[in-house]
Design an enzyme around this catalytic site. Structure first.
Site, PDB file in Angstrom:
ATOM      1  N   ASP A 137     -10.304   8.087  13.284  1.00  0.00           N
ATOM      2  CA  ASP A 137      -9.299   8.009  14.359  1.00  0.00           C
ATOM      3  C   ASP A 137      -9.981   7.968  15.725  1.00  0.00           C
ATOM      4  O   ASP A 137      -9.553   8.632  16.669  1.00  0.00           O
ATOM      5  CB  ASP A 137      -8.324   9.184  14.256  1.00  0.00           C
ATOM      6  CG  ASP A 137      -7.025   8.938  15.043  1.00  0.00           C
ATOM      7  OD1 ASP A 137      -6.752   7.773  15.405  1.00  0.00           O
ATOM      8  OD2 ASP A 137      -6.302   9.918  15.302  1.00  0.00           O
ATOM      9  N   LYS A 139     -10.744   6.768  19.246  1.00  0.00           N
ATOM     10  CA  LYS A 139      -9.939   6.091  20.274  1.00  0.00           C
ATOM     11  C   LYS A 139     -10.247   6.759  21.616  1.00  0.00           C
ATOM     12  O   LYS A 139     -10.816   7.864  21.642  1.00  0.00           O
ATOM     13  CB  LYS A 139      -8.447   6.193  19.940  1.00  0.00           C
ATOM     14  CG  LYS A 139      -7.953   7.616  19.747  1.00  0.00           C
ATOM     15  CD  LYS A 139      -6.478   7.644  19.402  1.00  0.00           C
ATOM     16  CE  LYS A 139      -6.030   9.051  19.054  1.00  0.00           C
ATOM     17  NZ  LYS A 139      -4.606   9.128  18.771  1.00  0.00           N
ATOM     18  N   ASN A 142      -9.767  10.453  22.118  1.00  0.00           N
ATOM     19  CA  ASN A 142     -10.621  11.378  21.378  1.00  0.00           C
ATOM     20  C   ASN A 142     -12.063  11.354  21.856  1.00  0.00           C
ATOM     21  O   ASN A 142     -12.944  11.922  21.211  1.00  0.00           O
ATOM     22  CB  ASN A 142     -10.574  11.057  19.872  1.00  0.00           C
ATOM     23  CG  ASN A 142      -9.239  11.409  19.272  1.00  0.00           C
ATOM     24  OD1 ASN A 142      -8.510  12.199  19.849  1.00  0.00           O
ATOM     25  ND2 ASN A 142      -8.911  10.832  18.128  1.00  0.00           N
ATOM     26  N   ASP A 155     -11.582  15.785  17.823  1.00  0.00           N
ATOM     27  CA  ASP A 155     -10.470  15.562  16.899  1.00  0.00           C
ATOM     28  C   ASP A 155     -10.915  14.973  15.563  1.00  0.00           C
ATOM     29  O   ASP A 155     -10.745  13.770  15.309  1.00  0.00           O
ATOM     30  CB  ASP A 155      -9.378  14.691  17.554  1.00  0.00           C
ATOM     31  CG  ASP A 155      -8.044  14.896  16.853  1.00  0.00           C
ATOM     32  OD1 ASP A 155      -8.041  15.513  15.760  1.00  0.00           O
ATOM     33  OD2 ASP A 155      -7.008  14.457  17.375  1.00  0.00           O
ATOM     34  N   THR A 184      -4.589   5.851  14.436  1.00  0.00           N
ATOM     35  CA  THR A 184      -3.714   5.420  15.531  1.00  0.00           C
ATOM     36  C   THR A 184      -3.586   3.894  15.495  1.00  0.00           C
ATOM     37  O   THR A 184      -4.587   3.193  15.337  1.00  0.00           O
ATOM     38  CB  THR A 184      -4.324   5.890  16.865  1.00  0.00           C
ATOM     39  OG1 THR A 184      -4.480   7.301  16.765  1.00  0.00           O
ATOM     40  CG2 THR A 184      -3.444   5.537  18.048  1.00  0.00           C
TER      41      THR A 184
END
Ligand code: ADE
Length: 296
Positions: A137, A139, A142, A155, A184
């Protein structure tokens, strides 16, 4: 040697909320003994159990414990404790917050800035790869900045740990296995959408999306709904705006490849030699990338 005394919430003064997820709230907190600031992630036990997220929480703790000795590039887990209602993760406080608002405030990053932070991300992904961890995840929300403007990835609630070489081979061979996890929308790789297992190269897809976003200001796959974003990802339907730096474009095109094994770096063991050797990084000294440029 006696172990350090177990901490509790009363050892900290809790301040403002600095992050919120679906299963947690992150507070800025001060250790009352040392005045040192931390980010404390607080998770409600009832909520975690109701939503059946226990496995994700223990995975996040395990990943942070694996990464904490190699403190640079990742938020560090200092300690954990609990009370009857909540779980607490005491983490590095990243003073300069998330990458996303800095990017939005500036519109986009300069090529110098994009190159520097891409290089830091590549170094971080090499560490993850060496420990058998896939973030899944990655992104701009994060990716945090510490007080010296170095990145700290955070995260790990969606991460996957490939525990041994055998597991890794099994996972590589088992790409048809049902996989209910999706990260996401804008950064999720096509293999995750097709119910196949995440591989290290799933994080390289996200890296391609993030480089595109640092250069142009927006992620490559955009649409009015998650469903439409997924359709675009599966068809590799995206465009480069006019004036997009040519060597950055070439790198993004080599990362945003539908077949995970054909992405640049996918067949490298660590380091990601073929990424390091890309022309985009021709003036980067990988043994010492130096101090970060100013984000204007
Ligand atoms: N937001 C979420 N986690 C954070 C952290 N560790 N430091 C600063 N801001 C955050």
């Amino acid at each position: 040697m006696t172990p350090p005394p177990k901490r509790s919430a009363s050892d900290f003064v809790f301040g403002k909320v600095i992050g919120e997820g679906s299963f947690s709230t992150v507070y800025l907190a001060k250790d009352i003994h040392t005045s040192k600031e931390f980010a404390i992630k607080v998770l409600e036990k009832r909520h975690i159990i109701r939503e059946k997220k226990m496995e994700y929480v223990s995975r996040e703790k395990k990943v942070l414990q694996i990464l904490s000795p190699c403190a640079s590039h990742f938020v560090r887990l200092y300690c954990t404790f609990q009370d009857p209602e909540r779980l607490y993760f005491v983490l590095t406080y990243a003073k300069n917050g998330e990458l996303l608002p800095h990017l939005n405030k500036n519109g986009s990053f300069t090529i110098e800035c994009t190159k520097y932070y891409t290089a830091e991300l590549v170094l971080a992904l090499e560490v993850l790869n060496s420990k058998g961890i896939i973030h899944r995840d990655l992104k701009p929300e994060n990716i945090l900045f510490d007080e010296n403007w170095h990145i700290l990835i955070t995260d790990f609630g969606s991460a996957k740990i490939l525990s041994s070489n055998e597991d890794r081979n099994e996972d590589e061979n088992n790409k048809r296995r049902k996989n209910s996890f999706v990260g996401t929308a804008q950064y999720v790789s096509p293999e995750l959408l097709k119910d196949t297992e995440a591989v290290f190269a799933s994080d390289l897809w996200a890296l391609g999306c993030i480089i595109y976003q640092m250069v142009s200001g927006l992620p490559p796959f955009r649409a009015g709904s998650e469903y439409l974003i997924f359709q675009k990802i599966l068809k590799l339907e995206y465009e480069f705006p006019e004036g997009f730096d040519q060597t950055a474009k070439d790198l993004v095109e080599k990362l945003l490849v539908l077949s995970p094994s054909k992405r640049l770096g996918a067949t490298d063991s660590q380091p990601y030699t073929s990424i390091r050797q890309h022309e985009f990084f021709s003036d980067i000294d990988w043994d010492n990338i130096g101090p970060p440029p100013r984000i204007i």
